[in-house]
Motif scaffolding. Structure first.
Motif, mmCIF file in Angstrom:
data_model
loop_
_atom_site.group_PDB
_atom_site.id
_atom_site.type_symbol
_atom_site.label_atom_id
_atom_site.label_comp_id
_atom_site.label_asym_id
_atom_site.label_seq_id
_atom_site.Cartn_x
_atom_site.Cartn_y
_atom_site.Cartn_z
ATOM 1 N N PRO A 138 22.457 0.717 55.487
ATOM 2 C CA PRO A 138 22.363 -0.344 56.220
ATOM 3 C C PRO A 138 20.855 -0.726 56.188
ATOM 4 O O PRO A 138 20.126 -0.784 57.238
ATOM 5 C CB PRO A 138 22.883 -0.253 57.779
ATOM 6 C CG PRO A 138 22.701 1.405 57.956
ATOM 7 C CD PRO A 138 22.845 1.891 56.645
ATOM 8 N N ILE A 139 20.133 -1.254 54.942
ATOM 9 C CA ILE A 139 18.993 -1.639 54.925
ATOM 10 C C ILE A 139 18.780 -3.010 54.783
ATOM 11 O O ILE A 139 19.512 -3.542 54.091
ATOM 12 C CB ILE A 139 18.021 -0.648 54.126
ATOM 13 C CG1 ILE A 139 18.754 -0.582 52.649
ATOM 14 C CG2 ILE A 139 17.923 0.729 54.523
ATOM 15 C CD1 ILE A 139 17.782 0.109 51.710
ATOM 16 N N CYS A 140 17.670 -3.722 55.086
ATOM 17 C CA CYS A 140 17.591 -5.085 54.730
ATOM 18 C C CYS A 140 17.043 -5.500 53.469
ATOM 19 O O CYS A 140 16.595 -4.687 52.599
ATOM 20 C CB CYS A 140 16.637 -5.817 55.953
ATOM 21 S SG CYS A 140 14.923 -5.098 55.640
ATOM 22 N N GLU A 141 16.872 -6.692 52.999
ATOM 23 C CA GLU A 141 16.364 -7.044 51.821
ATOM 24 C C GLU A 141 15.353 -6.697 51.491
ATOM 25 O O GLU A 141 14.780 -6.624 50.169
ATOM 26 C CB GLU A 141 16.752 -8.660 51.665
ATOM 27 C CG GLU A 141 15.962 -9.442 52.728
ATOM 28 C CD GLU A 141 16.371 -9.768 54.114
ATOM 29 O OE1 GLU A 141 15.840 -10.649 54.792
ATOM 30 O OE2 GLU A 141 17.488 -8.910 54.347
ATOM 31 N N ASN A 163 26.793 -4.519 55.865
ATOM 32 C CA ASN A 163 26.547 -3.522 56.321
ATOM 33 C C ASN A 163 26.563 -3.506 58.021
ATOM 34 O O ASN A 163 26.992 -4.623 58.486
ATOM 35 C CB ASN A 163 25.021 -2.898 56.283
ATOM 36 C CG ASN A 163 23.895 -3.864 56.881
ATOM 37 O OD1 ASN A 163 23.898 -4.035 58.176
ATOM 38 N ND2 ASN A 163 23.267 -4.661 56.208
ATOM 39 N N PRO A 164 27.011 -2.331 58.552
ATOM 40 C CA PRO A 164 27.396 -2.442 60.204
ATOM 41 C C PRO A 164 26.336 -3.051 60.991
ATOM 42 O O PRO A 164 26.756 -3.660 61.935
ATOM 43 C CB PRO A 164 27.496 -0.833 60.171
ATOM 44 C CG PRO A 164 26.859 -0.138 59.411
ATOM 45 C CD PRO A 164 26.902 -0.850 58.153
ATOM 46 N N VAL A 165 25.333 -3.149 60.746
ATOM 47 C CA VAL A 165 24.308 -3.690 61.737
ATOM 48 C C VAL A 165 24.252 -5.275 61.562
ATOM 49 O O VAL A 165 24.359 -5.811 62.589
ATOM 50 C CB VAL A 165 22.518 -3.301 61.204
ATOM 51 C CG1 VAL A 165 21.732 -3.936 62.139
ATOM 52 C CG2 VAL A 165 22.458 -1.949 61.300
ATOM 53 N N VAL A 166 24.487 -5.790 60.545
ATOM 54 C CA VAL A 166 24.799 -7.064 60.278
ATOM 55 C C VAL A 166 25.997 -7.584 60.891
ATOM 56 O O VAL A 166 26.307 -8.626 61.717
ATOM 57 C CB VAL A 166 24.657 -7.608 59.024
ATOM 58 C CG1 VAL A 166 25.080 -9.123 58.731
ATOM 59 C CG2 VAL A 166 23.211 -7.576 58.569
ATOM 60 N N SER A 212 19.174 -10.552 62.125
ATOM 61 C CA SER A 212 19.045 -11.308 63.605
ATOM 62 C C SER A 212 19.309 -12.739 63.226
ATOM 63 O O SER A 212 19.260 -13.613 64.296
ATOM 64 C CB SER A 212 17.517 -11.143 63.976
ATOM 65 O OG SER A 212 16.695 -11.611 63.002
ATOM 66 N N ASP A 213 19.657 -13.194 61.990
ATOM 67 C CA ASP A 213 19.720 -14.705 61.505
ATOM 68 C C ASP A 213 21.071 -15.049 62.300
ATOM 69 O O ASP A 213 21.042 -16.419 62.511
ATOM 70 C CB ASP A 213 19.763 -14.741 60.087
ATOM 71 C CG ASP A 213 21.026 -14.013 59.349
ATOM 72 O OD1 ASP A 213 21.423 -13.067 60.155
ATOM 73 O OD2 ASP A 213 21.040 -14.177 58.301
ATOM 74 N N ALA A 214 21.970 -14.391 62.790
ATOM 75 C CA ALA A 214 23.174 -14.875 63.226
ATOM 76 C C ALA A 214 22.959 -15.541 64.648
ATOM 77 O O ALA A 214 23.643 -16.500 64.985
ATOM 78 C CB ALA A 214 24.408 -13.616 63.393
#
Length: 342
Positions: A102-105, A136-139, A276-278
């Motif tokens: 679960p890594i970001c772009e 990914n689970p974080v998002v 965090s965009d949600a």
């Protein structure tokens, strides 16, 4: 060979540090009057820009480290053996690799570039670039908490991300199946990552395995070369977050097509991290329909100013332009379908 010291000695870098020193020096001499005369928007811009750097650069460094380890120790034969005969079917498990990583772009681009150079099929890597920042689970958890009581947004975000990433991968396979999308090794050998020196063992098996010195040199070179594109993108995104009036979007919210395009453009310009965009999208939930909110959450996670700059540092311009069109088109159509079926 370029070294970190030579990079720090670049004239523009020295000018930046001299200007920063003079600003602090005169601020001390004038009891902070100089800083007090700066407009409030400067502090807003500074806060947003620094928060982007603090939030994203560690993940970018992690991605570069993983990239170096992949190039040093992962054998090309392993990747080719695993993906042989699984051209399109392999896109499905590739889309769900974010569950394990679960890594970001910001971190995924250098990793995928290294995997492609090691033999990973290009379209599989593109699926990972598009899918991992969302699936990914974080998002998943951040979207769940941001839209409590509205599970529709959660599931449409995951569904559209899956469908779009598979579409983007399929289009990459059919359009670039016989062409390399990664910038040529000839250019990189001369300027960026020194592949020939680093992969001496791969080209000449009788040599010793690449040691810690070569790995650290690779990490240093790739981090500085990639970070400059990221910082440039962060500067642009911070400017839009500071000076763009988001209330202008409310005038187009009633039109599904215009509202969706506006939210996709906003997501691209603001370049908020997918973890965090949600919470930002939730603030528009009373104004925009679910399709437009889904477009904001999916398109911004797959493509924004920051990772566009990073894509341009690793991939050919023709592919980056096609990736933009594939991503925009698939997310836009899916979002309109959501509003039509609602």
């Amino acid at each position: 060979m370029d070294t970190p010291f030579k990079r720090i000695s670049h004239p523009m870098t020295l000018i930046f540090f001299v200007a920063l020193f003079l600003l602090v020096f005169f601020s001390e001499k004038t009891s902070g009057i100089l800083l007090k005369q700066l407009p409030a928007q400067f502090y807003t811009f500074n806060t947003i820009f620094l928060s982007m750097l603090i939030e994203s650069l560690p993940f970018l460094l992690i991605g570069v480290i993983v990239s170096a380890l992949i190039q040093a120790y992962l054998k090309q034969e392993w990747i080719q053996h695993f993906f042989s005969g699984r051209r399109l079917i392999a896109m499905i498990p590739a889309a769900f690799t974010g569950i394990l990583f679960p890594i970001c772009e910001c971190a995924i681009i250098p990793v995928i570039r290294s995997l492609i150079k090691k033999g990973l099929p290009q379209h599989i890597g593109v699926v990972m670039i598009a899918a991992i920042p969302v699936l990914n689970p974080v998002v998943f958890l951040s979207t769940f908490y941001a839209f409590q009581g509205n599970s529709l947004i959660l599931y449409t975000r995951m569904s559209v991300a899956l469908l779009s990433s598979l579409f983007i991968g399929a289009m990459t396979y059919y359009w670039f199946g016989r062409q390399s999308i990664v910038k040529g090794n000839a250019e990189n050998n001369a300027r960026v990552i020194r592949w020939k020196t680093f992969y001496q063992q791969e080209q000449h098996p009788h040599h010793e395995q690449a040691g810690p010195h070569h790995i650290l040199l690779h990490i240093s070179n790739e981090f500085f070369d990639t970070a400059k594109y990221f910082i440039f993108g962060a500067l642009i995104a911070s400017s839009f977050q500071t000076f763009f009036n988001q209330q202008l979007l409310t005038s187009v919210a009633a039109n599904p097509a215009l509202g969706t395009v506006s939210m996709m453009g906003l997501a691209y310009l603001l370049s908020v991290c997918s973890t965090s965009d949600a919470f930002l999208a939730a603030s528009f939930s009373g104004t925009f329909p679910p399709g437009a909110l889904t477009a904001f959450l999916v398109f911004g996670a797959m493509l924004d100013i920051k990772n566009t700059m990073m894509l341009l540092s690793s991939f050919k311009l023709r592919f980056v332009a096609a990736f933009f069109l594939f991503t925009f088109g698939s997310v836009f159509v899916c979002s309109l379908v959501i509003d039509y079926l609602r």
